[in-house]
Every structure is written in C-alpha cells, then in structure tokens.
Design a protein around this motif. Structure first.
Motif, mmCIF file in Angstrom:
data_model
loop_
_atom_site.group_PDB
_atom_site.id
_atom_site.type_symbol
_atom_site.label_atom_id
_atom_site.label_comp_id
_atom_site.label_asym_id
_atom_site.label_seq_id
_atom_site.Cartn_x
_atom_site.Cartn_y
_atom_site.Cartn_z
ATOM 1 N N VAL A 92 0.922 -1.345 0.097
ATOM 2 C CA VAL A 92 -0.043 -0.151 -0.071
ATOM 3 C C VAL A 92 1.029 1.127 0.084
ATOM 4 C CG1 VAL A 92 -1.789 1.271 1.085
ATOM 5 C CG2 VAL A 92 -1.852 -1.072 1.298
ATOM 6 N N HIS A 93 0.671 2.422 -1.006
ATOM 7 C CA HIS A 93 1.460 3.280 -1.017
ATOM 8 C C HIS A 93 0.920 4.314 -0.063
ATOM 9 C CE1 HIS A 93 2.860 6.804 -3.762
ATOM 10 N NE2 HIS A 93 3.682 6.608 -2.508
ATOM 11 N N ASP A 94 1.574 4.424 1.152
ATOM 12 C CA ASP A 94 1.314 5.429 2.175
ATOM 13 C C ASP A 94 2.376 6.591 2.031
ATOM 14 O OD1 ASP A 94 1.016 7.027 4.347
ATOM 15 O OD2 ASP A 94 0.490 5.351 5.777
ATOM 16 N N LEU A 95 2.149 7.563 1.524
ATOM 17 C CA LEU A 95 3.129 8.636 1.338
ATOM 18 C C LEU A 95 3.950 9.101 2.735
ATOM 19 C CD1 LEU A 95 1.094 11.356 -0.619
ATOM 20 C CD2 LEU A 95 2.732 9.879 -1.473
ATOM 21 N N ASP A 96 3.353 8.794 3.868
ATOM 22 C CA ASP A 96 4.186 9.079 5.038
ATOM 23 C C ASP A 96 5.208 7.892 5.198
ATOM 24 O OD1 ASP A 96 2.781 11.410 5.414
ATOM 25 O OD2 ASP A 96 1.245 10.182 6.692
ATOM 26 N N GLU A 97 5.056 6.965 4.598
ATOM 27 C CA GLU A 97 5.984 5.691 4.739
ATOM 28 C C GLU A 97 7.212 5.690 3.732
ATOM 29 O OE1 GLU A 97 4.083 2.051 5.155
ATOM 30 O OE2 GLU A 97 2.825 2.654 6.942
ATOM 31 N N TRP A 98 7.318 6.637 3.072
ATOM 32 C CA TRP A 98 8.290 6.491 1.955
ATOM 33 C C TRP A 98 8.744 7.986 1.889
ATOM 34 C CZ3 TRP A 98 9.485 1.775 -0.486
ATOM 35 C CH2 TRP A 98 8.461 0.935 -0.372
#
Length: 405
Positions: A92-98
C-alpha cells in the motif's frame, strides 16, 4: 545437525518439487540475469525437480507486468504510476512511509523511493544516464516522476538539497536553507546559535539563484553525509606529524597520503574506524577527546538509537571540535543550530540506504550494457519482489558449515 535449532530438516524424506515462487526467489537470491535464470530452470526441469506448473520461459519477459509503469522521455527513464508499482508488489502506497532519495554517482542521476525504517525494498522511480546534478535536470526529474502530486519527503547530500531549494551550490556566504547563517563570520561560529530565519527563498537574495522546487519542511537532513563531514573536519585538524595520522595511512593503504589529507573517506571506512580500538590508543590529547565525542554522536544520535542525553553528546562534540581547531562547516552548523530539525530516528531515514541502492542497481546497469530503458528499472523491481518472506527459507547454521568443512 538435526539438533541444531537454526537448521531444521524437512519432516518428510520425499524429494521436494520446487514451485514457481520458490524458483523465482532462488533466482533473486543468486542475482541471476534472465539468461542464467532460464538455464537454471531448464536444468532443474530436466532433472525432474520442478513442480508441473512451473514455467521456465517466463524469465525471458519476467518484467513485462512492471514495464508498463515506466516511460522514457529524452534521457530520463521515469515511473509514471508509483501506485501501480506498489500494487503489483502487494504494498500500500502510504506517502508518510516513503522518502525520495536523489543522487548522482559517476554514471547516472538516480531517484529512488526508500521505505522509512528500511523494512521494504527500494523502488526506483527515475534514472538518467550522463545527467549531472544541476537545477534544470532536477526540475525535469521531479516533473517526470510527478513529484507535485505525491510530495514525498526528500533526502540526499547537501548539494542535492541546495539545488532542490534553489540555492547557489558551493560554500557560499548563505549556504543554509533554513536560516541566514553567515558562513564567513568565523568570529561568531561556535558562539552564536540563533541566526535570522529565512522568510522566503527569493531568487537574487541571500545566495538564492532559482525558485525552490520543493518545500524546505520536506527536506530530511542526511545523517551519513553529516557523518562524513564530521570525519573530514576531524582529519583536517589532526597533527600530520603524529602517530594517529600515520596510523590512518597504514590502515587504508589504498588511500594515498594526499587523499587522506583531503579527508577522502566513505561510510564503511568510518564504521571500521569506529570499531577500531587500536586507533583509540594512538590518539592523544584533544584529538582523542574529539574522536570519543564523534563516536558517541555517530552511534547515539546519527544512528538508529537516539540517546536520552543526545543534546549533551552533541554539545560535547561541538566543544571538542572547537578546541581542536575545526572550522565550522555547514554540516557542523546543522548540529550547532538546527538540532530540532533532525528526525527522531536518523537511521530510519538515513541517506546511507540510498547509497546502497546505487551498489545494487550497478549490477543491473552492467547487464544492460548501455541499453538503459524502462525494462531495466522494471527488471530491477522484479528482482527485489519476493514471492515468500525471507524467514520461510531455512539457512544452515554457521557451526554446521564449519563442521562440514
């Protein structure tokens, strides 16, 4: 040995037929190119070691499902659908995790998404051959990867940071993107902490050349780059006639004396020195005090674990460097005046993992022999995608391997 808890043999004595996912992971573990992977698969199939539904021919076009997410524009290969690449990898592309890491080694300009905490593999989103780190190239790269849409946090060395916020590169008078720090006011260095805050990044004022490409609050200070800068200033201030400096020349024989004087060190060399007790023994006086302070800051602040007394550790480092006669560089300035701008866990968002990506993809660049295209980045994404977790594969314990030898 069966009693070894780290190596458990299969409960069944029947031969195990390798499934498609297991074969794929075996190819990834051995870092095999497509031709070698197909050869391995065909040999295993010839010996009846593969399950009936395993397709060996799939290695010829193994990246076909991922190449659709990349495109070529001029010299830039970029990802135009990060969400699609993530979904293809069941992430899942979570912006806060990358975070987005941008750097340019000798051959190419690269942009890669790194996972915060470094649990998931990296995802390359931009690759440009023979493009230098310039403002225009950075602008083109960010446009190709749709940065305005995603707004990831960014990390890179301080030259990349300067280009992203529109500053003039080099050791200019106002080289800090956060405050109007006067790098030439040496009388105020190590004394004045509170400098005027930059109200705006207006081109033509205070060393600003271009409109900023990213917001300053999105920038992550690079722990590895700052560590390299601290090492550089320490070696520069060392007495070149003493045993400690001569020890460095003996420890790194591939580095000439001129290179050591120019402080040419990389991350692995610094880690090796940090664990070298012999280097501690040859240091004396102020050099030993400064080195001890550097060790504590590198481990307990710029690493994975932040000590409760990290402010005291940084303060002791600054005092030791001042006493040793180290000039204040931009990297030391960040420790002196912007300690609150560092993330809580520097190791989780370190630029060091971006440097490792360069090493990983260098093998892929050699395989494609200059024919760099969307297929290369798609192929890299395939190689780092796992069909099963690492812990599902048993590895023979070190004791067993030694006994076998």
């Amino acid at each position: 040995m069966s009693q070894d808890p780290h190596f458990l043999p299969s409960a069944s004595s029947e031969p195990h037929l390798i499934t498609q996912g297991e074969l794929n992971d075996l190819v990834r573990d051995f870092e095999l190119p497509k031709s070698k992977a197909e050869l391995l698969g065909s040999r295993l199939q010839q010996w009846n070691l593969l399950a009936g539904d395993v397709r060996v021919s799939m290695f010829c076009d193994r990246q076909k499902d991922l190449v659709l997410f990349f495109f070529l524009e001029g010299d830039v290969v970029a990802c135009n659908n990060v969400d699609g690449v993530m979904a293809a990898r069941n992430v899942v592309h979570d912006l806060d995790e990358w975070r987005l890491f941008i750097d340019s080694p000798k051959t190419s300009l690269k942009a890669v998404l790194l996972h915060n905490g470094n649990v998931l593999p990296s995802i390359p989103v931009g690759h440009a051959v023979h493009m230098k780190e310039t403002y225009d190239n950075m602008k083109q790269l960010l446009r190709c990867i749709n940065y305005d849409q995603h707004q990831w946090q960014l990390c890179g060395d301080l030259k990349v940071v300067a280009l992203l916020v529109g500053l003039q590169t080099g050791y200019t008078k106002y080289c800090c993107f956060l405050y109007e720090w006067d790098s030439r006011a040496r009388d105020s260095h190590y004394i004045k902490i509170d400098w005027p805050l930059r109200q705006s990044l207006e081109p033509g004022r205070k060393s600003v050349q271009h409109p900023p490409l990213v917001e300053s609050r999105k920038i992550l200070l690079p722990p590895l780059h700052i560590k390299l800068g601290l090492m550089k200033n320490f070696v520069k201030a060392m007495d070149k006639t003493q045993a400690a400096f001569k020890y460095l020349h003996g420890k790194f024989p591939r580095l000439s004396e001129a290179e050591i004087k120019e402080r040419v060190f990389v991350g692995p060399q610094i880690r090796e020195l940090l664990q070298d007790d012999a280097f501690d023994h040859v240091l004396r006086g102020k050099e030993k005090t400064a080195w001890k302070a550097f060790q504590l800051v590198a481990i307990h602040f710029l690493g994975n674990n932040r000590a409760d007394n990290y402010r005291l550790l940084v303060e002791n480092l600054l005092k030791a460097y001042k006493s040793l006669g180290c000039n204040m560089s931009l990297k030391i300035h960040f420790l002196h005046s912007h300690l609150d701008f560092f993330p809580p866990n520097c190791g989780a968002v370190s630029d060091e993992h971006g440097k490792r990506f360069h090493q990983d993809i260098a093998t892929m660049e050699k395989r494609y022999q200059g024919k760099w295209s969307p297929s290369m980045l798609a192929d890299y994404c395939w190689t780092v995608t796992r069909d099963a977790p690492f812990n599902e594969y048993k590895r023979q314990a070190e004791k067993c391997r030694v006994d076998a030898e």
